[in-house]
Design a protein around this motif. Structure first.
Motif, short mmCIF file in Angstrom:
data_model
loop_
_atom_site.label_atom_id
_atom_site.label_comp_id
_atom_site.label_asym_id
_atom_site.label_seq_id
_atom_site.Cartn_x
_atom_site.Cartn_y
_atom_site.Cartn_z
N GLN A 38 43.17 42.52 46.36
CA GLN A 38 44.00 41.64 45.55
C GLN A 38 43.25 40.39 45.11
O GLN A 38 43.44 39.88 44.00
CB GLN A 38 45.26 41.25 46.32
CG GLN A 38 46.26 42.38 46.49
CD GLN A 38 46.73 42.89 45.13
OE1 GLN A 38 47.06 42.12 44.24
NE2 GLN A 38 46.77 44.21 44.99
N TRP A 42 41.87 38.52 40.97
CA TRP A 42 41.96 37.15 40.48
C TRP A 42 40.66 36.66 39.85
O TRP A 42 40.64 35.62 39.18
CB TRP A 42 42.40 36.22 41.60
CG TRP A 42 43.87 36.33 41.80
CD1 TRP A 42 44.53 37.08 42.73
CD2 TRP A 42 44.88 35.70 41.01
NE1 TRP A 42 45.89 36.96 42.56
CE2 TRP A 42 46.13 36.12 41.52
CE3 TRP A 42 44.86 34.84 39.93
CZ2 TRP A 42 47.33 35.70 40.97
CZ3 TRP A 42 46.06 34.41 39.38
CH2 TRP A 42 47.27 34.84 39.91
N ASN A 45 41.99 37.52 36.54
CA ASN A 45 43.22 36.79 36.19
C ASN A 45 43.04 35.28 36.15
O ASN A 45 43.75 34.59 35.41
CB ASN A 45 44.34 37.15 37.16
CG ASN A 45 45.10 38.39 36.73
OD1 ASN A 45 44.99 38.80 35.58
ND2 ASN A 45 45.84 38.99 37.64
N ALA A 46 42.13 34.72 36.95
CA ALA A 46 41.93 33.27 36.93
C ALA A 46 41.48 32.82 35.55
O ALA A 46 41.96 31.81 35.02
CB ALA A 46 40.90 32.86 37.99
N ILE A 95 36.29 32.26 41.90
CA ILE A 95 37.58 32.22 41.20
C ILE A 95 37.77 30.86 40.52
O ILE A 95 38.25 30.78 39.38
CB ILE A 95 38.72 32.51 42.20
CG1 ILE A 95 38.65 33.97 42.66
CG2 ILE A 95 40.08 32.22 41.56
CD1 ILE A 95 39.63 34.31 43.76
N LEU A 208 51.70 35.36 38.86
CA LEU A 208 51.60 35.42 40.32
C LEU A 208 52.67 36.35 40.89
O LEU A 208 52.40 37.18 41.76
CB LEU A 208 51.74 34.02 40.91
CG LEU A 208 51.72 33.92 42.43
CD1 LEU A 208 50.37 34.35 42.98
CD2 LEU A 208 52.04 32.49 42.87
N VAL A 211 51.76 40.08 39.85
CA VAL A 211 50.64 40.61 40.63
C VAL A 211 51.09 40.91 42.05
O VAL A 211 50.69 41.92 42.65
CB VAL A 211 49.46 39.62 40.61
CG1 VAL A 211 48.39 40.06 41.60
CG2 VAL A 211 48.88 39.51 39.22
N SER A 401 46.93 39.43 30.40
CA SER A 401 47.11 39.16 31.83
C SER A 401 48.38 39.80 32.37
O SER A 401 48.38 40.43 33.43
CB SER A 401 47.14 37.65 32.07
OG SER A 401 47.28 37.36 33.43
#
Length: 491
Positions: A38, A42, A45-46, A95, A208, A211, A401
């Motif tokens: 997970q 990110w 995704n960050a 990240i 958030l 995910v 995203s």
């Protein structure tokens, strides 16, 4: 002004590059820095969250402060974060570097699009510029996958971060030679800080929650709390924008059907496309045994298809109009992504799994860039081109995203905890079908929401209403800019 187009295309290329360049390097990042599954998500995704959440702010800053200061600041921030990301030693630091990259990109992408929208008059000149803009983005995404594989194999994953440094250096030098650029919107305009904070926080909390559904059920307290909090923040954003005299996003902008449809279509297109090619990359490496370089090379047909689609759109947008072109492009893209679902197998090959679906989906996606740019700037005032650009780019990046978050959850529901190739293929195929559905929905939205095609005047180009240049000097520079576009197209 002759440097304006190269700068805009370089920025668009680099921003798209960083959306994809890390994908192939993810397994090496996980092994070197000790990411959890997970946590690894990110890394992608960050960047996407910071980028998508701040794009409207970046676009509005370009309107308020002028294009050049925002462009230079964004390049400096992006370059510094890329350098730092190549030197990190922990998952959290990587990240964080990706998030700062996203902040810099959020200042860059709206400026690039806004400069094109303002400097090029409606008609063939703008169509060619938008076609090149779309090609630059698609090339950045495709080259990112290839470069990510080659750099990871040859120099390690850190090279995929450091490769941005020379690109930033070129863009900075070229930006100093662009000549006059659009200035501030006016002395009375102010920045909507509250709106920017609410939009960014609302988007981040929403993703958030999405995910987290891969490990927490949709009905769990954690999921319900995060999604509810995101909804509250976004509702507050809408309320603030309706009350403030200088909004980050003027609500009336979305009352125009072309602008509304362009952003809805872009949201659906990027949701399906970005997630689909994420799963193609995973399938190539985890199921079919491709190495990073081989996986990158396998994406080259996609880049060629997007170029072909963009050329088709540039030559046909005046005759077909944005409505038909978006519907045809979205439909072809959906058909191509569905092809991945049909051909996904544990014994698949490049010819059976990659080539055909890549070409069909890429041509469709390439056909969408010109009409998207045209619709997104229809009837938009010169002082709000940054706002419109930030909105369109926000739709693209937030859609990517959100689509990735949702379809990762969809695939995980099918695959479970299994790592067997057959189970992985089953999960990926389900995600491909869902992505194709999103693209088909975008094509349908274009047909239903956009007005019918109007006859185009051969002298004025596409049917969309133009975004006029804000200064006489910019109008007078149109011939030089058009010549630059022509030279770029011929080259």
């Amino acid at each position: 002004m002759r440097w304006l187009l190269p700068v805009a295309l370089t920025v668009q290329f680099m921003v798209a590059l960083d959306m994809s360049v890390v994908n192939v390097a993810l397994p090496d990042m996980r092994a070197d820095l000790g990411f959890t599954p997970q946590g690894l998500l990110w890394v992608v995704n960050a960047y996407a969250l910071a980028f998508g959440g701040l794009l409207m702010l970046g676009g509005r800053l370009a309107d308020l402060l002028g294009s050049r200061p925002v462009l230079i600041a964004g390049l400096a921030l992006f370059g510094a974060a890329s350098l730092a990301g190549g030197l990190v030693r922990s998952p959290g630091a990587l990240i964080a570097a990706r998030a700062v990259q996203g902040v810099g990109a959020a200042a860059l992408a709206p400026v690039a699009f806004a400069l094109i929208a303002i400097a090029f008059p409606a008609g063939p000149a703008r169509s060619r510029a938008l076609g090149l803009w779309g090609m630059a983005g698609a090339a950045g995404g495709a080259v990112g996958v290839l470069a990510g594989g080659v750099l990871t194999d040859v120099a390690g994953w850190r090279a995929v971060m450091l490769v941005n440094v020379p690109i930033v250096a070129f863009a900075l030098l070229a930006s100093l030679r662009t000549g006059p650029t659009p200035g501030p919107a006016g002395a009375g305009a102010r920045l909507d800080v509250a709106g920017a904070l609410l939009a960014t926080c609302g988007t981040a909390v929403l993703v958030l929650g999405l995910v987290g559904t891969s490990t927490h059920p949709w009905g769990s307290a954690r999921t319900l709390a995060t999604l509810g909090g995101a909804a509250a923040l976004l509702v507050a954003f809408v309320a603030v924008e309706q009350r403030t005299a200088h909004p980050l996003l003027r609500p009336a902008l979305l009352k125009g059907r072309p602008v509304l449809t362009a952003n809805l279509f872009c949201l659906l297109l990027s949701s399906g496309q970005f997630a689909a090619f994420y799963f193609v990359s995973l399938c190539l490496q985890q199921v079919l045994g491709y190495g990073p370089t081989a996986a990158g090379i396998a994406f080259l047909p996609f880049s060629a298809g997007v170029v072909a689609g963009s050329v088709i759109a540039t030559r046909t947008v005046a005759a077909l109009g944005t409505r038909r072109l978006l519907a045809v492009g979205g439909g072809l893209a959906a058909l191509g992504i569905a092809g991945f679902a049909v051909t996904a197998r544990t014994d698949g090959t490049f010819l059976t799994f990659v080539l055909g679906p890549s070409l069909v989906s890429a041509v469709g996606i390439g056909m969408c860039f010109v009409p998207l740019g045209t619709a997104a700037t229809t009837d938009v005032a010169p002082g709000e081109t940054g706002m419109a650009s930030g909105l369109l780019n926000s739709s693209r990046q937030v859609g990517g995203s959100l689509g990735l978050a949702v379809l990762v959850t969809v695939a995980a529901q099918v695959t479970g905890d299994s790592n067997r190739p057959a189970d992985l293929v089953s999960g990926y195929a389900t995600a491909f079908w869902a992505a194709a559905g999103l693209l088909a929905a975008g094509a349908l939205a274009a047909l239903v929401l956009l007005p019918g095609t109007r006859r185009a005047d051969p002298e004025s180009g596409p049917e969309a209403a133009p975004v006029a240049g804000p200064e006489d000097s910019q109008k007078n520079s149109g011939g030089a800019v058009d010549s630059a576009v022509s030279r770029s197209t011929q080259g």
